[in-house]
Design an enzyme around this catalytic site. Structure first.
Site, PDB file in Angstrom:
ATOM      1  N   GLN A   1      -7.673  -0.225   3.515  1.00 25.50           N
ATOM      2  CA  GLN A   1      -8.502  -0.697   4.749  1.00 25.50           C
ATOM      3  C   GLN A   1     -10.166  -1.157   4.118  1.00 25.50           C
ATOM      4  O   GLN A   1     -10.543  -2.196   4.477  1.00 25.50           O
ATOM      5  CB  GLN A   1      -8.667   0.306   5.610  1.00 25.50           C
ATOM      6  CG  GLN A   1      -7.434   0.423   6.429  1.00 25.50           C
ATOM      7  CD  GLN A   1      -7.086  -0.563   7.325  1.00 25.50           C
ATOM      8  OE1 GLN A   1      -7.845  -1.445   7.776  1.00 25.50           O
ATOM      9  NE2 GLN A   1      -5.899  -0.581   7.685  1.00 25.50           N
TER      10      GLN A   1
ATOM     11  N   ASN B   1      -8.221   4.077   8.675  1.00 30.73           N
ATOM     12  CA  ASN B   1      -7.555   2.953   9.334  1.00 30.73           C
ATOM     13  C   ASN B   1      -7.616   3.033  10.702  1.00 30.73           C
ATOM     14  O   ASN B   1      -7.338   2.012  11.359  1.00 30.73           O
ATOM     15  CB  ASN B   1      -6.081   2.729   8.691  1.00 30.73           C
ATOM     16  CG  ASN B   1      -5.250   4.056   8.911  1.00 30.73           C
ATOM     17  OD1 ASN B   1      -5.646   5.173   8.024  1.00 30.73           O
ATOM     18  ND2 ASN B   1      -4.314   4.235   9.666  1.00 30.73           N
TER      19      ASN B   1
ATOM     20  N   THR C   1      12.143  -7.141 -11.120  1.00 28.28           N
ATOM     21  CA  THR C   1      11.714  -8.487 -11.209  1.00 28.28           C
ATOM     22  C   THR C   1      10.505  -8.793 -10.302  1.00 28.28           C
ATOM     23  O   THR C   1      10.573  -8.482  -9.019  1.00 28.28           O
ATOM     24  CB  THR C   1      12.848  -9.592 -10.938  1.00 28.28           C
ATOM     25  OG1 THR C   1      13.891  -9.450 -11.693  1.00 28.28           O
ATOM     26  CG2 THR C   1      12.429 -11.079 -11.026  1.00 28.28           C
TER      27      THR C   1
ATOM     28  N   GLY D   1       0.518  -1.184  -0.146  1.00 20.55           N
ATOM     29  CA  GLY D   1      -0.042   0.109   0.098  1.00 20.55           C
ATOM     30  C   GLY D   1       0.785   1.465   0.052  1.00 20.55           C
ATOM     31  O   GLY D   1       0.674   2.321  -0.587  1.00 20.55           O
ATOM     32  N   THR D   2       1.978   1.229   0.885  1.00 19.46           N
ATOM     33  CA  THR D   2       2.869   2.514   0.853  1.00 19.46           C
ATOM     34  C   THR D   2       3.300   2.897  -0.710  1.00 19.46           C
ATOM     35  O   THR D   2       3.344   3.923  -0.993  1.00 19.46           O
ATOM     36  CB  THR D   2       3.675   2.163   1.831  1.00 19.46           C
ATOM     37  OG1 THR D   2       3.324   2.066   3.025  1.00 19.46           O
ATOM     38  CG2 THR D   2       4.778   3.273   1.724  1.00 19.46           C
TER      39      THR D   2
ATOM     40  N   SER E   1      -3.608  -3.397  -0.711  1.00 18.98           N
ATOM     41  CA  SER E   1      -2.458  -4.296   0.039  1.00 18.98           C
ATOM     42  C   SER E   1      -2.740  -5.430   0.275  1.00 18.98           C
ATOM     43  O   SER E   1      -3.618  -6.048   0.754  1.00 18.98           O
ATOM     44  CB  SER E   1      -1.982  -3.580   1.033  1.00 18.98           C
ATOM     45  OG  SER E   1      -0.951  -4.218   1.756  1.00 18.98           O
ATOM     46  N   GLY E   2      -1.651  -6.623  -0.023  1.00 18.14           N
ATOM     47  CA  GLY E   2      -1.826  -7.943   0.476  1.00 18.14           C
ATOM     48  C   GLY E   2      -2.296  -7.998   1.988  1.00 18.14           C
ATOM     49  O   GLY E   2      -2.920  -9.016   2.179  1.00 18.14           O
ATOM     50  N   HIS E   3      -1.243  -7.667   2.761  1.00 17.63           N
ATOM     51  CA  HIS E   3      -1.124  -8.233   4.112  1.00 17.63           C
ATOM     52  C   HIS E   3      -2.574  -7.682   4.897  1.00 17.63           C
ATOM     53  O   HIS E   3      -2.599  -8.321   6.174  1.00 17.63           O
ATOM     54  CB  HIS E   3       0.089  -8.032   4.563  1.00 17.63           C
ATOM     55  CG  HIS E   3       0.370  -6.597   5.044  1.00 17.63           C
ATOM     56  ND1 HIS E   3      -0.037  -6.104   6.420  1.00 17.63           N
ATOM     57  CD2 HIS E   3       0.733  -5.504   4.310  1.00 17.63           C
ATOM     58  CE1 HIS E   3       0.278  -4.774   6.586  1.00 17.63           C
ATOM     59  NE2 HIS E   3       0.777  -4.523   5.562  1.00 17.63           N
TER      60      HIS E   3
ATOM     61  N   CYS F   1       4.274   6.409  18.656  1.00 18.44           N
ATOM     62  CA  CYS F   1       5.155   6.715  19.974  1.00 18.44           C
ATOM     63  C   CYS F   1       6.581   7.199  19.402  1.00 18.44           C
ATOM     64  O   CYS F   1       7.164   6.561  18.892  1.00 18.44           O
ATOM     65  CB  CYS F   1       5.376   5.347  20.736  1.00 18.44           C
ATOM     66  SG  CYS F   1       6.313   5.880  22.085  1.00 18.44           S
TER      67      CYS F   1
HETATM   68  C1  LIG Z   1      -1.615  -0.288   5.872  1.00 20.69           C
HETATM   69  C2  LIG Z   1      -2.086   0.764   5.184  1.00 20.69           C
HETATM   70  C3  LIG Z   1      -1.366   1.332   4.104  1.00 20.69           C
HETATM   71  C4  LIG Z   1       0.033   0.644   4.094  1.00 20.69           C
HETATM   72  O1  LIG Z   1       0.196  -0.534   3.116  1.00 20.69           O
HETATM   73  P1  LIG Z   1       1.212  -1.473   3.258  1.00 20.69           P
HETATM   74  O2  LIG Z   1       1.310  -2.581   2.404  1.00 20.69           O
HETATM   75  O3  LIG Z   1       1.587  -1.777   4.711  1.00 20.69           O
HETATM   76  O4  LIG Z   1       2.457  -0.729   2.792  1.00 20.69           O
HETATM   77  C5  LIG Z   1      -1.672   2.351   3.404  1.00 20.69           C
HETATM   78  N1  LIG Z   1      -2.994   2.955   3.759  1.00 20.69           N
HETATM   79  C6  LIG Z   1      -3.758   2.270   4.699  1.00 20.69           C
HETATM   80  C7  LIG Z   1      -5.143   3.216   4.847  1.00 20.69           C
HETATM   81  C8  LIG Z   1      -3.385   1.516   5.363  1.00 20.69           C
HETATM   82  O5  LIG Z   1      -4.141   0.896   6.415  1.00 20.69           O
END
Ligand SMILES: *Cc1c(COP(=O)(O)O)cnc(C)c1O
Length: 392
Positions: free
Chosen positions: A186, A153, A244, A73-74, A206-208, A332
């Protein structure tokens, strides 16, 4: 060993076993480079093509060519915002964003500002939601990009992205050079996300966050939208993102996308109902507990509650010692507790912002997990409050 309960699914989610299974061949025997012409390479290429179709189907894109795989996502947010602004600098130098964007959007915009791009930051009011009227008012002749997240988020609030998408389409139909990006990291997998209905030009995922692997994600890029590549030196991803491909990761993202589509109903019904119970019971049983953000227009899996007169961090640690993982949403930095900028953007004071806790559910959560939380949390809050020195 205690059975740990994980209520921090907005930070990351566990990899689904079926996703791991889909990935395994590409971590072992099928290790080819998708750019190679031989059979090893073609196997990898076919696996990536399949994943691209799985993502197309989840997002209702028109073509596989509209999906660019990234490292998450970043990176998607970096590529979308910087890539679009750089490719269209002759059309304008003004960008509009909301006050509660993820740091991966906010930081990119702030960096562009140092290079002469002007920013307008939209307020979100006490419900945590952007107003279309504010978007309309913020647009200038030189606005090239509006970036507003699909769902926040920390508090889960849903933003009026369809309305913004419609508005931007009208401007473009009138000949304006302006585009709309939404960070849907999200929202994807929690609610239906349909790029045709939203009318966005760029959409990050994002995958995770959807039970896929870490380090892989993607960007929807509507056909015809030009981006200046941020990674160069190869022709992968149609030249938009050289390097790649993370074949196993992309295969996992595809499998997770398919799984997410089939789980939307469960999130909307079962998860929503246990989230609602968690929230209403906590608000009843803990004095001075305040829900953050609009309670209707939000994701079905997040509840964010401030417990006044305590540090969220202290409560997080107390819950962790009892085997329950939650989050504060506050950064933090260098040993000082910074209250969450998102909760601050709702207009709350430091006390409320510091006492905020985010509970974010995932498909692995059950009603029993919530029962355990409801047994542990109220006494933990009471204990922390009784420890607090009276300063008045
Ligand atoms: C987690 C998150 C990201 C970042 O995604 P990553 O795959 O961890 O780099 C970006 N935007 C939102 C709203 C998120 O919750």
């Amino acid at each position: 060993m205690i059975d740990r309960i994980y209520l921090d699914n907005s930070a990351t989610t566990p990899l689904d076993p079926s996703v791991l299974e889909a990935m395994m061949p590409y971590l072992t025997t099928d290790f080819g480079n998708a750019s190679s012409i031989h059979t090893f390479g073609q196997k990898a290429k076919m696996a990536i093509d399949k994943a691209r179709h799985q993502v197309v189907s989840l997002l209702n894109a028109r073509s596989p060519n509209e999906i660019v795989f990234t490292s998450g996502g970043t990176e998607s947010n970096n590529l979308a915002i910087r890539g679009l602004v750089e490719a269209n600098s002759r059309h304008g130098r003004h960008v509009i964003l909301s006050a509660i964007e993820h740091p991966a959007v906010e930081a990119v915009c702030e960096d562009l500002q140092k290079q002469g791009i002007e920013l307008t930051i939209l307020p979100v009011y006490d419900d945590g939601i952007v107003r279309l009227d504010d978007v309309r008012e913020a647009v200038r002749d030189d606005t090239v990009l509006i970036t507003v997240m699909a769902a926040n988020n920390e508090i889960g609030t849903l933003q009026p992205i369809r309305e913004i998408g419609q508005f931007v389409r009208e401007l473009r139909d009138a000949g304006r050079k302006i585009w709309f990006h939404t960070d849907a990291v999200q929202a994807v997998g929690k609610i239906a996300v349909n790029v045709e209905e939203i009318g966005c030009d760029l959409l990050s995922f994002s995958g995770h966050k959807i039970n896929g692997p870490k380090g892989v994600g993607g960007l929807f890029v509507r056909r015809g939208v030009r981006l200046h590549a941020q990674n160069i030196g190869g022709r992968q991803e149609r030249g938009t993102r050289a390097g790649t491909e993370n074949v196993a990761g992309i295969v996992g993202l595809g499998a997770a996308a398919e799984l997410a589509a089939s789980n939307l109903d469960d999130i909307d019904t079962r998860i929503r109902s246990i989230r609602d119970r968690l929230e209403s019971r906590l608000l009843e049983s803990v004095p001075d507990a305040i829900p953050n953000g609009d309670r209707d227009r939000r994701l079905p899996n997040i509840a964010n509650i401030s417990f006044s007169s305590i540090e969220g961090e202290a409560l997080l640690i107390a819950l962790d010692m009892q085997g329950i993982a939650v989050s504060t949403g506050s950064a933090c930095s260098s040993g000082t507790l910074e209250p969450s900028p998102v909760i601050r953007a709702l207009g709350h004071g430091d006390d409320i912002a510091r006492g905020a806790i985010r509970f974010s559910l995932g498909r692995q959560n059950t009603a029993e997990h919530i029962d355990k939380l409801l047994a542990v949390l109220p006494p933990a809050v009471e204990r922390l409050r009784s420890l607090k020195p009276v300063t008045q």
